[in-house]
Structures are given as structure tokens and as C-alpha cells.
Design a protein around this motif. Structure first.
Motif, PDB file in Angstrom:
ATOM      1  N   LEU A   1       1.108  -1.403   0.071  1.00 30.68           N
ATOM      2  CA  LEU A   1      -0.082  -0.439  -0.274  1.00 30.68           C
ATOM      3  C   LEU A   1       0.765   0.952   0.143  1.00 30.68           C
ATOM      4  CD1 LEU A   1      -3.095   1.302   0.366  1.00 30.68           C
ATOM      5  CD2 LEU A   1      -2.519   1.269   2.618  1.00 30.68           C
ATOM      6  N   TYR A   2       1.985   1.306   1.249  1.00 28.28           N
ATOM      7  CA  TYR A   2       3.263   2.572   1.266  1.00 28.28           C
ATOM      8  C   TYR A   2       4.020   2.239  -0.514  1.00 28.28           C
ATOM      9  CZ  TYR A   2       6.703   5.237   2.531  1.00 28.28           C
ATOM     10  OH  TYR A   2       7.236   6.753   2.963  1.00 28.28           O
ATOM     11  N   LYS A   3       4.085   1.666  -1.313  1.00 28.91           N
ATOM     12  CA  LYS A   3       4.404   1.522  -2.312  1.00 28.91           C
ATOM     13  C   LYS A   3       3.627   2.245  -3.241  1.00 28.91           C
ATOM     14  CE  LYS A   3       7.287  -2.254  -1.788  1.00 28.91           C
ATOM     15  NZ  LYS A   3       7.938  -3.921  -2.975  1.00 28.91           N
ATOM     16  N   LYS A   4       2.783   1.629  -3.481  1.00 26.43           N
ATOM     17  CA  LYS A   4       1.294   2.601  -4.418  1.00 26.43           C
ATOM     18  C   LYS A   4       1.116   3.914  -4.501  1.00 26.43           C
ATOM     19  CE  LYS A   4      -3.191   1.597  -6.395  1.00 26.43           C
ATOM     20  NZ  LYS A   4      -4.269   0.916  -5.906  1.00 26.43           N
ATOM     21  N   PHE A   5       0.851   3.822  -3.221  1.00 25.11           N
ATOM     22  CA  PHE A   5       0.649   5.535  -2.785  1.00 25.11           C
ATOM     23  C   PHE A   5       2.318   6.297  -3.098  1.00 25.11           C
ATOM     24  CE2 PHE A   5       1.845   9.015   0.138  1.00 25.11           C
ATOM     25  CZ  PHE A   5       0.551   9.810   0.228  1.00 25.11           C
ATOM     26  N   LEU A   6       3.120   6.204  -2.788  1.00 24.40           N
ATOM     27  CA  LEU A   6       4.186   6.646  -3.429  1.00 24.40           C
ATOM     28  C   LEU A   6       4.563   6.904  -4.843  1.00 24.40           C
ATOM     29  CD1 LEU A   6       7.477   5.859  -1.469  1.00 24.40           C
ATOM     30  CD2 LEU A   6       5.868   8.022  -1.305  1.00 24.40           C
ATOM     31  N   GLY A   7       3.749   5.324  -5.861  1.00 26.03           N
ATOM     32  CA  GLY A   7       4.324   6.056  -7.301  1.00 26.03           C
ATOM     33  C   GLY A   7       3.050   6.720  -7.905  1.00 26.03           C
ATOM     34  N   GLU A   8       1.849   6.579  -6.653  1.00 22.39           N
ATOM     35  CA  GLU A   8       0.655   7.635  -7.367  1.00 22.39           C
ATOM     36  C   GLU A   8       1.036   9.074  -7.362  1.00 22.39           C
ATOM     37  OE1 GLU A   8      -2.705   5.485  -6.295  1.00 22.39           O
ATOM     38  OE2 GLU A   8      -2.333   4.113  -7.985  1.00 22.39           O
ATOM     39  N   ASN A   9       2.091   9.497  -6.622  1.00 22.34           N
ATOM     40  CA  ASN A   9       2.358  10.895  -5.745  1.00 22.34           C
ATOM     41  C   ASN A   9       3.379  11.234  -6.152  1.00 22.34           C
ATOM     42  OD1 ASN A   9       0.707  12.726  -4.011  1.00 22.34           O
ATOM     43  ND2 ASN A   9       1.424  12.614  -2.483  1.00 22.34           N
ATOM     44  N   ASP A  10       4.392  10.824  -7.018  1.00 23.42           N
ATOM     45  CA  ASP A  10       6.040  11.519  -7.949  1.00 23.42           C
ATOM     46  C   ASP A  10       4.689  12.557  -8.526  1.00 23.42           C
ATOM     47  OD1 ASP A  10       4.285  10.401 -10.115  1.00 23.42           O
ATOM     48  OD2 ASP A  10       5.961   9.302 -10.463  1.00 23.42           O
ATOM     49  N   SER A  11       5.696  13.470  -8.745  1.00 22.15           N
ATOM     50  CA  SER A  11       5.081  14.729  -9.756  1.00 22.15           C
ATOM     51  C   SER A  11       4.891  14.428 -11.077  1.00 22.15           C
ATOM     52  CB  SER A  11       6.213  16.069  -9.749  1.00 22.15           C
ATOM     53  OG  SER A  11       7.302  15.150 -10.505  1.00 22.15           O
ATOM     54  N   GLU A  12       5.502  13.411 -11.762  1.00 27.10           N
ATOM     55  CA  GLU A  12       4.795  13.490 -12.591  1.00 27.10           C
ATOM     56  C   GLU A  12       3.402  13.042 -13.250  1.00 27.10           C
ATOM     57  OE1 GLU A  12       4.928  12.589 -16.865  1.00 27.10           O
ATOM     58  OE2 GLU A  12       6.201  13.561 -15.749  1.00 27.10           O
ATOM     59  N   SER A  13       3.060  12.050 -11.891  1.00 27.12           N
ATOM     60  CA  SER A  13       1.525  11.345 -11.760  1.00 27.12           C
ATOM     61  C   SER A  13       0.374  12.718 -11.159  1.00 27.12           C
ATOM     62  CB  SER A  13       1.304  10.060 -10.444  1.00 27.12           C
ATOM     63  OG  SER A  13       2.347   9.176 -10.851  1.00 27.12           O
ATOM     64  N   ARG A  14       0.788  13.521  -9.966  1.00 24.82           N
ATOM     65  CA  ARG A  14       0.462  14.626 -10.171  1.00 24.82           C
ATOM     66  C   ARG A  14       0.083  15.396 -11.222  1.00 24.82           C
ATOM     67  NH1 ARG A  14       4.009  15.106  -5.593  1.00 24.82           N
ATOM     68  NH2 ARG A  14       4.519  16.293  -6.938  1.00 24.82           N
ATOM     69  N   GLY A  15       0.831  15.555 -11.990  1.00 18.94           N
ATOM     70  CA  GLY A  15       1.067  16.523 -13.551  1.00 18.94           C
ATOM     71  C   GLY A  15      -0.026  15.690 -13.956  1.00 18.94           C
ATOM     72  N   LEU A  16       0.508  14.045 -14.478  1.00 17.15           N
ATOM     73  CA  LEU A  16      -1.473  13.730 -15.477  1.00 17.15           C
ATOM     74  C   LEU A  16      -2.948  14.200 -14.548  1.00 17.15           C
ATOM     75  CD1 LEU A  16       0.419  10.974 -16.427  1.00 17.15           C
ATOM     76  CD2 LEU A  16       0.432  12.601 -18.345  1.00 17.15           C
ATOM     77  N   ARG A  17      -2.380  13.772 -13.593  1.00 10.73           N
ATOM     78  CA  ARG A  17      -3.827  14.091 -12.737  1.00 10.73           C
ATOM     79  C   ARG A  17      -4.652  15.472 -12.600  1.00 10.73           C
ATOM     80  NH1 ARG A  17      -2.177  10.944  -8.330  1.00 10.73           N
ATOM     81  NH2 ARG A  17      -1.953  12.805  -6.732  1.00 10.73           N
ATOM     82  N   LEU A  18      -3.676  15.745 -12.685  1.00 15.40           N
ATOM     83  CA  LEU A  18      -4.387  17.278 -12.850  1.00 15.40           C
ATOM     84  C   LEU A  18      -4.710  18.326 -14.779  1.00 15.40           C
ATOM     85  CD1 LEU A  18      -4.799  20.267 -11.710  1.00 15.40           C
ATOM     86  CD2 LEU A  18      -2.182  21.005 -12.409  1.00 15.40           C
ATOM     87  N   LEU A  19      -3.571  17.817 -15.186  1.00 21.62           N
ATOM     88  CA  LEU A  19      -4.517  17.275 -16.503  1.00 21.62           C
ATOM     89  C   LEU A  19      -5.502  16.338 -16.841  1.00 21.62           C
ATOM     90  CD1 LEU A  19      -3.128  17.770 -19.766  1.00 21.62           C
ATOM     91  CD2 LEU A  19      -2.444  15.938 -19.717  1.00 21.62           C
ATOM     92  N   ARG A  20      -5.662  15.508 -16.917  1.00 20.18           N
ATOM     93  CA  ARG A  20      -6.996  14.762 -16.984  1.00 20.18           C
ATOM     94  C   ARG A  20      -8.511  15.157 -16.304  1.00 20.18           C
ATOM     95  NH1 ARG A  20      -7.334  10.127 -18.185  1.00 20.18           N
ATOM     96  NH2 ARG A  20      -8.919   9.419 -16.948  1.00 20.18           N
ATOM     97  N   ASP A  21      -7.570  15.718 -14.839  1.00 22.74           N
ATOM     98  CA  ASP A  21      -9.264  16.978 -14.311  1.00 22.74           C
ATOM     99  C   ASP A  21      -9.211  18.163 -15.986  1.00 22.74           C
ATOM    100  OD1 ASP A  21      -8.630  15.264 -12.260  1.00 22.74           O
ATOM    101  OD2 ASP A  21      -8.143  16.177 -10.782  1.00 22.74           O
ATOM    102  N   TRP A  22      -9.396  18.620 -16.028  1.00 20.75           N
ATOM    103  CA  TRP A  22      -9.270  19.646 -17.012  1.00 20.75           C
ATOM    104  C   TRP A  22      -9.282  19.395 -18.224  1.00 20.75           C
ATOM    105  CZ3 TRP A  22      -8.403  24.477 -17.157  1.00 20.75           C
ATOM    106  CH2 TRP A  22      -7.676  25.518 -15.356  1.00 20.75           C
TER     107      TRP A  22
END
Length: 124
Positions: free
Chosen positions: A7-28
Motif C-alpha cells: 500500500l505504501y509503495k502504491k501511494f508513493l508511485g501514485e504521488n510523484d510529480s509526474e503522476s500528480r501532473g497527469l491527474r491535474l491534466l486529466r481533471d482539466w
């Protein structure tokens, strides 16, 4: 303990800057743009001044192509925000720029010939 570690590894993998940038893009992105991006790793936008279509490919440079009525790349445009940003953030900035200030974005952009050989014979 192993489940907690996973669970910790998954959280870190989904919370790096690249993942956050793609999530923000997808939201827009609109539902249509999101589906296009998920299927093809690009999405299309309409320029606010000219009504031209642009295809923004995944990436952070030389990733914007103006496309013709048949969907072929006509000319490429390279413009990016200042500073180091991940691809999702750059693509979001390009989307917003073309949809709200197309003339200003293209005035700063570098023009290039896309690698698609179909467009090499088009007049510019």
C-alpha cells in the motif's frame, strides 16, 4: 506487514510529480479529450482565435501539431512554460494557452515541420 508495504509503495508511485501532473491534466480535459488521451496519448484542442485544431501529444517539447481537416499534421509548434515542469503540467499549460490566447502562444512558439512524411510537401 506485506500488505502495508505494498500500500505504501502504491501511494508513493501514485504521488510523484509526474503522476500528480497527469491527474491535474486529466481533471482539466473534457470527457472526449480524456478518452482520446487514454486511447492515443494525445488530445485535440481548438484554437480560440482561428478555430484551427491542434493535437497535443504526451511530452514537454515539440509535442503540439496543428492538424488539417483530415487529421494529418500540418505544422508543429514548440512552446513551453518557463521552469522545469513534468509533461502533464506542460500539456495543460499548452491546452489553456491555445484555448484562451492562441495568438499569444503562437507568437512565442517555434515552428517546425512534423516528422510525418505526409506533411513535408505542404506549402507553409
Amino acid at each position: 506487514m506485506r500488505a502495508l508495504r505494498e500500500l505504501y509503495k502504491k501511494f508513493l508511485g501514485e504521488n510523484d510529480s509526474e503522476s500528480r501532473g497527469l491527474r491535474l491534466l486529466r481533471d482539466w480535459l473534457s470527457a472526449e479529450q480524456r478518452a482520446q488521451f487514454d486511447a492515443k496519448r494525445y488530445f485535440e484542442v481548438i484554437g480560440c482565435h482561428s478555430g484551427r485544431r491542434y493535437r497535443i501529444h504526451y511530452g514537454s517539447a515539440t509535442n503540439v501539431h496543428e492538424i488539417d481537416h483530415a487529421g494529418r499534421p500540418r505544422v508543429g509548434w514548440c512552446f513551453v512554460p518557463v521552469g522545469y515542469l513534468v509533461a502533464g503540467d506542460v500539456m495543460l499549460a499548452q491546452k489553456i494557452a491555445l484555448e484562451t490566447n492562441e495568438r499569444g502562444a503562437l507568437a512565442l512558439a517555434n515552428r517546425f515541420v512534423p516528422k510525418d512524411t505526409d506533411c513535408l510537401n505542404l506549402p507553409y
